[in-house]
Design a protein around this motif. Structure first.
Motif, PDB file in Angstrom:
ATOM      1  N   SER A 120      76.779  22.067  -3.640  1.00 17.04           N
ATOM      2  CA  SER A 120      76.055  20.318  -3.860  1.00 17.04           C
ATOM      3  C   SER A 120      74.877  20.674  -3.043  1.00 17.04           C
ATOM      4  O   SER A 120      74.178  19.339  -2.826  1.00 17.04           O
ATOM      5  N   GLU A 121      74.451  21.833  -2.985  1.00 16.27           N
ATOM      6  CA  GLU A 121      72.904  21.749  -2.579  1.00 16.27           C
ATOM      7  C   GLU A 121      72.192  23.485  -3.303  1.00 16.27           C
ATOM      8  O   GLU A 121      73.250  23.987  -3.850  1.00 16.27           O
ATOM      9  N   LEU A 122      70.714  23.208  -2.893  1.00 18.52           N
ATOM     10  CA  LEU A 122      70.565  24.268  -3.987  1.00 18.52           C
ATOM     11  C   LEU A 122      70.633  25.424  -3.204  1.00 18.52           C
ATOM     12  O   LEU A 122      70.931  25.854  -2.097  1.00 18.52           O
TER      13      LEU A 122
ATOM     14  N   ILE B  44      58.692  18.121  -5.250  1.00 16.29           N
ATOM     15  CA  ILE B  44      59.859  18.562  -6.257  1.00 16.29           C
ATOM     16  C   ILE B  44      60.145  17.383  -6.296  1.00 16.29           C
ATOM     17  O   ILE B  44      61.336  16.338  -5.852  1.00 16.29           O
ATOM     18  N   THR B  45      60.884  17.056  -7.772  1.00 17.40           N
ATOM     19  CA  THR B  45      61.159  15.906  -7.898  1.00 17.40           C
ATOM     20  C   THR B  45      62.755  15.480  -8.326  1.00 17.40           C
ATOM     21  O   THR B  45      63.481  14.254  -8.481  1.00 17.40           O
ATOM     22  N   GLU B  46      63.248  16.798  -8.625  1.00 22.04           N
ATOM     23  CA  GLU B  46      64.434  17.067  -8.342  1.00 22.04           C
ATOM     24  C   GLU B  46      65.363  18.804  -8.523  1.00 22.04           C
ATOM     25  O   GLU B  46      64.010  19.627  -8.303  1.00 22.04           O
ATOM     26  N   THR B  47      65.890  18.549  -7.263  1.00 21.62           N
ATOM     27  CA  THR B  47      66.919  19.963  -7.114  1.00 21.62           C
ATOM     28  C   THR B  47      68.331  20.239  -7.913  1.00 21.62           C
ATOM     29  O   THR B  47      68.528  20.045  -9.357  1.00 21.62           O
ATOM     30  N   ARG B  48      69.537  20.078  -7.246  1.00 28.05           N
ATOM     31  CA  ARG B  48      70.249  20.037  -7.817  1.00 28.05           C
ATOM     32  C   ARG B  48      70.804  18.859  -8.562  1.00 28.05           C
ATOM     33  O   ARG B  48      70.658  17.697  -8.029  1.00 28.05           O
TER      34      ARG B  48
ATOM     35  N   HIS C 166      70.666  24.080 -12.404  1.00 30.65           N
ATOM     36  CA  HIS C 166      70.048  22.725 -11.721  1.00 30.65           C
ATOM     37  C   HIS C 166      71.470  22.554 -11.662  1.00 30.65           C
ATOM     38  O   HIS C 166      71.981  21.539 -10.717  1.00 30.65           O
ATOM     39  N   ASN C 167      72.671  22.056 -12.010  1.00 29.03           N
ATOM     40  CA  ASN C 167      73.847  21.767 -11.777  1.00 29.03           C
ATOM     41  C   ASN C 167      74.221  22.968 -11.234  1.00 29.03           C
ATOM     42  O   ASN C 167      75.488  22.941 -10.192  1.00 29.03           O
ATOM     43  N   TYR C 168      73.977  24.015 -11.043  1.00 32.96           N
ATOM     44  CA  TYR C 168      74.727  25.034 -10.108  1.00 32.96           C
ATOM     45  C   TYR C 168      74.071  25.550  -9.084  1.00 32.96           C
ATOM     46  O   TYR C 168      74.087  26.481  -7.963  1.00 32.96           O
ATOM     47  N   GLY C 169      72.419  24.476  -8.494  1.00 34.94           N
ATOM     48  CA  GLY C 169      71.539  24.671  -7.342  1.00 34.94           C
ATOM     49  C   GLY C 169      70.552  26.068  -8.087  1.00 34.94           C
ATOM     50  O   GLY C 169      70.358  26.494  -6.490  1.00 34.94           O
TER      51      GLY C 169
END
Length: 165
Positions: free
Chosen positions: A21-23, A47-51, A82-85
């Motif tokens: 659910s997070e990086l 940072i425009t996108e994380t997980r 991205h799906n896996y943080g």
């Protein structure tokens, strides 16, 4: 150096594989270092996108295909780091607060493009930069794969969460 804790006798968890659910802590730590190191040379990194969820990834994948806009990814849901943080996207912000997506912008006026300066810092920190990819240049994209393929991640293999840096 980071080492993966991989169980080579893993079971294919398929759709039931736990998605974070997070990086990943190492990605989070190095994301923060990236922002700080860039700021130290006069570059404001955002940072425009994380997980992102599989559903969000599928929506991005549809862009430029079944929905309007330009194609921004070749990864379907579950096929992006991205799906896996394990990935982040970034942009540069100018003094007026506007996000700059141009790779030629030199806001710190040192004769070097800010975008490439940020990418060099990121690579020093252990990120892979999408701007180095041969087939599809993804300039905002940075990822740490920890030696794991998307196929391994889909099967439930995860990198160690210890931060050795």
């Amino acid at each position: 150096m980071l080492y993966n804790k991989m169980n080579h006798d893993y079971v294919d968890l398929g759709e039931n594989a736990h998605l974070p659910s997070e990086l990943h802590p190492v990605v989070e730590q190095n994301k923060n270092k990236l922002v700080d190191k860039a700021a130290a040379i006069g570059i404001d990194v955002v940072i425009t996108e994380t997980r992102r969820s599989v559903k969000q990834q599928d929506k991005l994948y549809a862009q430029g295909r079944s929905t309007g806009g330009n194609i921004v990814t070749h990864a379907k849901g579950g096929e992006s780091y991205h799906n896996y943080g394990l990935a982040i996207d970034y942009a540069v912000r100018n003094k007026n607060g506007t996000l700059i997506w141009s790779t030629t912008y030199d806001g710190n006026k040192n004769g070097k493009e800010d975008w490439y300066e940020v990418a060099e810092i990121a690579k020093y920190l252990g990120f892979e930069w999408g701007g180095d990819w041969l087939n599809f240049k993804d300039y905002p994209h940075l990822q740490m794969d920890f030696g794991l393929s998307i196929n391994q991640l889909k099967k439930g293999v995860r990198p160690d969460t210890k931060t050795n840096q």
